[in-house]
Scaffold this active site. Structure first.
Site, PDB file in Angstrom:
ATOM      1  N   GLN A 100       2.040  -6.226  -3.135  1.00 52.38           N
ATOM      2  CA  GLN A 100       2.540  -6.351  -1.843  1.00 52.38           C
ATOM      3  C   GLN A 100       3.798  -5.541  -1.443  1.00 52.38           C
ATOM      4  O   GLN A 100       4.001  -4.519  -2.437  1.00 52.38           O
ATOM      5  CB  GLN A 100       2.629  -7.743  -1.366  1.00 52.38           C
ATOM      6  CG  GLN A 100       1.318  -8.473  -1.302  1.00 52.38           C
ATOM      7  CD  GLN A 100       0.795  -8.969  -2.331  1.00 52.38           C
ATOM      8  OE1 GLN A 100       1.275  -9.707  -3.223  1.00 52.38           O
ATOM      9  NE2 GLN A 100      -0.338  -8.902  -2.653  1.00 52.38           N
ATOM     10  N   ASP A 152       0.828  -1.113   0.128  1.00 49.18           N
ATOM     11  CA  ASP A 152      -0.154  -0.032   0.198  1.00 49.18           C
ATOM     12  C   ASP A 152       0.879   1.252   0.110  1.00 49.18           C
ATOM     13  O   ASP A 152       0.401   2.382   0.524  1.00 49.18           O
ATOM     14  CB  ASP A 152      -0.864  -0.092   0.994  1.00 49.18           C
ATOM     15  CG  ASP A 152      -1.873  -1.109   1.232  1.00 49.18           C
ATOM     16  OD1 ASP A 152      -2.393  -1.625   0.079  1.00 49.18           O
ATOM     17  OD2 ASP A 152      -2.282  -1.670   2.352  1.00 49.18           O
ATOM     18  N   GLY A 180      -4.585  -4.530  -3.729  1.00 48.14           N
ATOM     19  CA  GLY A 180      -5.709  -3.426  -4.035  1.00 48.14           C
ATOM     20  C   GLY A 180      -4.737  -2.293  -4.530  1.00 48.14           C
ATOM     21  O   GLY A 180      -4.021  -1.612  -3.719  1.00 48.14           O
ATOM     22  N   HIS A 181      -4.765  -1.878  -5.795  1.00 45.86           N
ATOM     23  CA  HIS A 181      -3.922  -0.715  -6.140  1.00 45.86           C
ATOM     24  C   HIS A 181      -4.923   0.103  -6.602  1.00 45.86           C
ATOM     25  O   HIS A 181      -5.625   0.111  -7.687  1.00 45.86           O
ATOM     26  CB  HIS A 181      -2.995  -1.158  -7.475  1.00 45.86           C
ATOM     27  CG  HIS A 181      -2.053  -2.298  -6.994  1.00 45.86           C
ATOM     28  ND1 HIS A 181      -1.092  -2.652  -7.988  1.00 45.86           N
ATOM     29  CD2 HIS A 181      -1.649  -2.922  -5.678  1.00 45.86           C
ATOM     30  CE1 HIS A 181      -0.284  -3.361  -7.038  1.00 45.86           C
ATOM     31  NE2 HIS A 181      -0.689  -3.527  -5.830  1.00 45.86           N
ATOM     32  N   LYS A 199       1.835   1.908  -5.253  1.00 45.05           N
ATOM     33  CA  LYS A 199       2.477   1.121  -6.377  1.00 45.05           C
ATOM     34  C   LYS A 199       1.436   1.773  -7.527  1.00 45.05           C
ATOM     35  O   LYS A 199       1.887   1.706  -8.588  1.00 45.05           O
ATOM     36  CB  LYS A 199       2.513  -0.278  -6.349  1.00 45.05           C
ATOM     37  CG  LYS A 199       3.819  -0.451  -4.990  1.00 45.05           C
ATOM     38  CD  LYS A 199       3.584  -2.037  -4.999  1.00 45.05           C
ATOM     39  CE  LYS A 199       2.447  -2.670  -4.384  1.00 45.05           C
ATOM     40  NZ  LYS A 199       2.183  -2.099  -2.864  1.00 45.05           N
TER      41      LYS A 199
HETATM   42  P1  GDP Z   1      -0.789   0.113  -3.552  1.00 45.36           P
HETATM   43  O1  GDP Z   1      -1.447  -1.046  -3.049  1.00 45.36           O
HETATM   44  O2  GDP Z   1       0.837   0.420  -3.405  1.00 45.36           O
HETATM   45  O3  GDP Z   1      -1.123   0.475  -5.058  1.00 45.36           O
HETATM   46  O4  GDP Z   1      -1.636   1.292  -2.644  1.00 45.36           O
HETATM   47  P2  GDP Z   1      -2.814   1.520  -2.328  1.00 45.36           P
HETATM   48  O5  GDP Z   1      -3.400   1.826  -3.662  1.00 45.36           O
HETATM   49  O6  GDP Z   1      -3.530   0.357  -1.695  1.00 45.36           O
HETATM   50  O7  GDP Z   1      -2.803   2.674  -0.932  1.00 45.36           O
HETATM   51  C1  GDP Z   1      -2.127   3.864  -1.385  1.00 45.36           C
HETATM   52  C2  GDP Z   1      -3.235   4.917  -1.315  1.00 45.36           C
HETATM   53  O8  GDP Z   1      -2.516   6.355  -1.219  1.00 45.36           O
HETATM   54  C3  GDP Z   1      -4.275   5.125  -2.613  1.00 45.36           C
HETATM   55  O9  GDP Z   1      -5.481   5.353  -2.025  1.00 45.36           O
HETATM   56  C4  GDP Z   1      -3.628   6.028  -3.442  1.00 45.36           C
HETATM   57  O10 GDP Z   1      -4.938   6.909  -4.031  1.00 45.36           O
HETATM   58  C5  GDP Z   1      -3.051   7.085  -2.362  1.00 45.36           C
HETATM   59  N1  GDP Z   1      -2.108   7.903  -3.030  1.00 45.36           N
HETATM   60  C6  GDP Z   1      -1.061   7.428  -3.589  1.00 45.36           C
HETATM   61  N2  GDP Z   1       0.072   8.604  -3.679  1.00 45.36           N
HETATM   62  C7  GDP Z   1      -0.606   9.358  -3.007  1.00 45.36           C
HETATM   63  C8  GDP Z   1       0.077  10.893  -2.568  1.00 45.36           C
HETATM   64  O11 GDP Z   1       1.170  11.329  -2.892  1.00 45.36           O
HETATM   65  N3  GDP Z   1      -0.658  11.228  -1.650  1.00 45.36           N
HETATM   66  C9  GDP Z   1      -1.873  11.083  -1.275  1.00 45.36           C
HETATM   67  N4  GDP Z   1      -2.607  11.972  -0.534  1.00 45.36           N
HETATM   68  N5  GDP Z   1      -2.399   9.824  -1.619  1.00 45.36           N
HETATM   69  C10 GDP Z   1      -1.733   9.090  -2.279  1.00 45.36           C
HETATM   70  P1  IMO Z   2      -0.841  -4.165  -2.115  1.00 46.56           P
HETATM   71  O1  IMO Z   2      -0.476  -4.619  -3.509  1.00 46.56           O
HETATM   72  C1  IMO Z   2      -1.061  -4.669   2.132  1.00 46.56           C
HETATM   73  C2  IMO Z   2      -1.000  -8.785   3.591  1.00 46.56           C
HETATM   74  C3  IMO Z   2      -2.344  -9.109   4.519  1.00 46.56           C
HETATM   75  C4  IMO Z   2      -1.676 -10.277   5.469  1.00 46.56           C
HETATM   76  C5  IMO Z   2      -0.586 -10.727   4.797  1.00 46.56           C
HETATM   77  C6  IMO Z   2      -0.921 -12.262   4.221  1.00 46.56           C
HETATM   78  O2  IMO Z   2      -2.146  -3.714  -2.298  1.00 46.56           O
HETATM   79  O3  IMO Z   2       0.219  -3.557  -1.653  1.00 46.56           O
HETATM   80  P2  IMO Z   2      -2.315 -12.913   2.094  1.00 46.56           P
HETATM   81  O4  IMO Z   2      -3.841 -12.475   2.000  1.00 46.56           O
HETATM   82  O5  IMO Z   2      -1.764 -12.331   0.891  1.00 46.56           O
HETATM   83  O6  IMO Z   2      -2.012 -14.103   2.372  1.00 46.56           O
HETATM   84  O7  IMO Z   2      -1.983 -12.092   3.478  1.00 46.56           O
HETATM   85  O8  IMO Z   2      -0.241  -9.683   3.612  1.00 46.56           O
HETATM   86  N1  IMO Z   2      -1.406  -8.122   2.506  1.00 46.56           N
HETATM   87  C7  IMO Z   2      -1.193  -6.995   1.975  1.00 46.56           C
HETATM   88  N2  IMO Z   2      -1.117  -5.855   2.775  1.00 46.56           N
HETATM   89  N3  IMO Z   2      -1.068  -4.483   0.787  1.00 46.56           N
HETATM   90  C8  IMO Z   2      -1.388  -5.600   0.070  1.00 46.56           C
HETATM   91  O9  IMO Z   2      -1.335  -5.550  -1.504  1.00 46.56           O
HETATM   92  C9  IMO Z   2      -1.292  -6.997   0.760  1.00 46.56           C
HETATM   93  N4  IMO Z   2      -1.727  -7.998  -0.037  1.00 46.56           N
HETATM   94  C10 IMO Z   2      -1.702  -8.811   1.283  1.00 46.56           C
HETATM   95  O10 IMO Z   2      -2.858  -8.055   5.217  1.00 46.56           O
HETATM   96  O11 IMO Z   2      -1.333  -9.430   6.586  1.00 46.56           O
HETATM   97 MG    MG Z   3      -2.870  -1.829  -1.925  1.00 46.37          MG
END
Ligand code: GDP
Ligand code: IMO
Ligand code: MG
Length: 441
Positions: A223, A13, A40-41, A16
């Site tokens: 991840q 999170d 979850g991107h 990416k």
């Molecule tokens: P990922 O799993 O690495 O793709 O990240 P997630 O999407 O799960 O979580 C990142 C969150 O931060 C998302 O809601 C993005 O829209 C948000 N985000 C990404 N870059 C920035 C930033 O520079 N500032 C803010 N405020 N939000 C950001």
């Molecule tokens: P993105 O790509 C954050 C965490 C779960 C749990 C552990 C194992 O959005 O960054 P799993 O279901 O993979 O067997 O769970 O890994 N986890 C993540 N945490 N971002 C993710 O993906 C994750 N995918 C799995 O919360 O702790």
């Molecule tokens: Mg994510």
């Protein structure tokens, strides 16, 4: 040859999805190489918000090939649902390719994931419940169903004859319920195979050909480094190799084919699920980061645990991924904090530790040693985009001091600075003539 990888440096999170989408504007192909629908991107483009789980983030940009590599575990139901959602936004699935060698997440994998977590009780991993661990376990045990099996009824039937009774028994032993009938599984897989057939191919051949032709290929990690099965906080990890090394096996390319590795680093740290987190904040500051950063899981909706930036973690990621540079996200979220802390090492049993320990009991004793930096004012609406349009040197001096400290301490240049969710709230120092930041360009 121009290939680039986007990898999470923390516990996932990091942003990416946003960084991949931003860099994909200049790519021909985006490839996922591991993980599954646990990812979850989130990508925000104007009023549209997408949370992609299996589809590579390139799917939102017309003209790009989006590849699901052999190292991904594919939940076909989740994939078809996601395809329908993205199609409903007016985007095409023409460019989607799925590896014929990828393993399929079966309905029983989800059931086993839940049953295993229940067995672990309070010591649970806190998985996303998407069947990831059981599916990868079956892959390694050679009990997996692969995408290519969906296209051959006889072969699929034979595979299920061997695998089904074992999985049924396993679920019963773990106290799980709801095992679907074998015939029902077979029928469903065959119909899913028929619908997806036009997307299925040998993606290793596809990607290698593209690289040979000089196309720009981007590998999108899911991840993060600390969730890597080998190098993360085991057993509180996911079941795949999230680090750059996973690209070779998860796509079917050689290591010499990866040109640049961008590590995405959130300006603070978050983690979902259980496990060690040395810089976790359980006070008001932690709550502020949660609320202001909108730190709720894109897959499960769970609140993320929040804490200060941990450079022990980031250095771990720099080394394990051979990072070329960093993309620092969410700097805007730190705005308005008087003093910002950054962990540079741990104290364990009275000694300074610079590297991330393997042992959970040592980690439990780890006290972060912090460096304190002056904060900067909160960004008002539109400020992120304004800074981005004016360039790196327009950033407040304390933001630059923060980035310089991170860059020096992590031993890596910073390439990208993200100041908000949108594409236009991003600075790529590559396109800057004279970056003042600690840089090797
Ligand atoms: P990922 O799993 O690495 O793709 O990240 P997630 O999407 O799960 O979580 C990142 C969150 O931060 C998302 O809601 C993005 O829209 C948000 N985000 C990404 N870059 C920035 C930033 O520079 N500032 C803010 N405020 N939000 C950001
Ligand atoms: P993105 O790509 C954050 C965490 C779960 C749990 C552990 C194992 O959005 O960054 P799993 O279901 O993979 O067997 O769970 O890994 N986890 C993540 N945490 N971002 C993710 O993906 C994750 N995918 C799995 O919360 O702790
Ligand atoms: Mg994510």
């Amino acid at each position: 040859m121009s290939t680039l990888a986007v990898i999470g440096t923390q516990w996932g999170d990091e942003g990416k999805g946003k960084i991949t989408d931003y860099l994909a504007q200049d790519a021909d192909m985006v490839v996922r190489y591991q993980g599954g629908a646990n990812a979850g991107h989130t990508i925000e483009i104007g009023d549209e918000v997408f949370a992609l789980h299996l589809l590579p983030s390139g799917i939102l940009t017309p003209g790009i090939l989006s590849v699901i590599g052999n190292g991904v575990v594919v939940d076909l139901e989740a994939l078809e649902e996601e395809m329908a959602k993205v199609e409903a936004s007016g985007r095409s699935m023409e460019g989607l390719r799925i590896s014929d060698r990828a393993n399929v997440v079966m309905r029983y994998h989800r059931l086993l994931d839940g049953a295993e977590e229940r067995q672990r009780g309070e010591r649970g991993v806190g998985t996303t419940g998407r069947g990831i661990g059981p599916c990868y376990s079956d892959k390694i045990a050679r009990h997996g169903i692969r995408i290519c099996d969906l296209l051959e009824e006889g072969a699929l039937r034979e595979r299920l004859d061997v695998i089904y009774p074992m999985k049924k028994r396993q679920l019963e032993i773990l106290g799980g319920e709801g095992m679907p009938a074998k015939d029902e599984l077979l029928r469903k897989l065959l119909s899913q195979g028929k619908r997806l057939e036009r997307h299925i191919c040998d993606t290793s051949v596809l990607v290698n050909d593209a690289i040979k032709k000089g196309k720009k290929v981007l590998f999108e990690g899911a991840q993060g480094t600390m969730l890597d099965i080998d190098h993360g906080t085991y057993p509180f990890v996911t079941s795949s190799n999230c680090i750059s090394g996973g690209i070779c096996t998860g796509v079917g390319i050689g290591p010499s084919m990866i040109n640049e590795v961008v590590g995405v680093m959130k300006a603070y740290t978050t983690r979902v699920g259980s496990g060690p987190f040395p810089t976790e904040l359980t006070d008001e500051m932690g709550k502020m980061l949660l609320t202001k950063g909108g730190e709720f899981g894109a897959t499960t909706g769970r609140a993320r645990r929040c804490g200060w930036l941990d450079l022990v973690v980031v250095r771990h990621a720099v080394r394990l991924n051979g990072l070329s540079n960093l993309a620092v996200t969410k700097l805007d979220v730190l705005g308005g904090i008087d003093k910002i802390k950054i962990c540079t090492s741990y104290e364990i049993d009275g000694k300074v530790e610079e590297n991330f320990p393997a042992s959970l009991s040592r980690l439990q004793k780890a006290r972060p040693i912090y460096h304190e930096l002056k904060g900067w004012e909160d960004f008002t609406a539109g400020k992120g985009a304004e800074f981005a349009s004016k360039g790196y040197d327009s950033l407040p001096p304390n933001v630059r001091a923060y980035l310089d400290f991170v860059s020096k301490n992590a031993g890596t240049p910073i390439r990208i600075v993200s100041l908000g969710k949108e594409r236009n709230e991003t600075i790529d120092l590559r396109s800057h003539k004279k970056p003042t930041i600690h840089s090797f360009y």
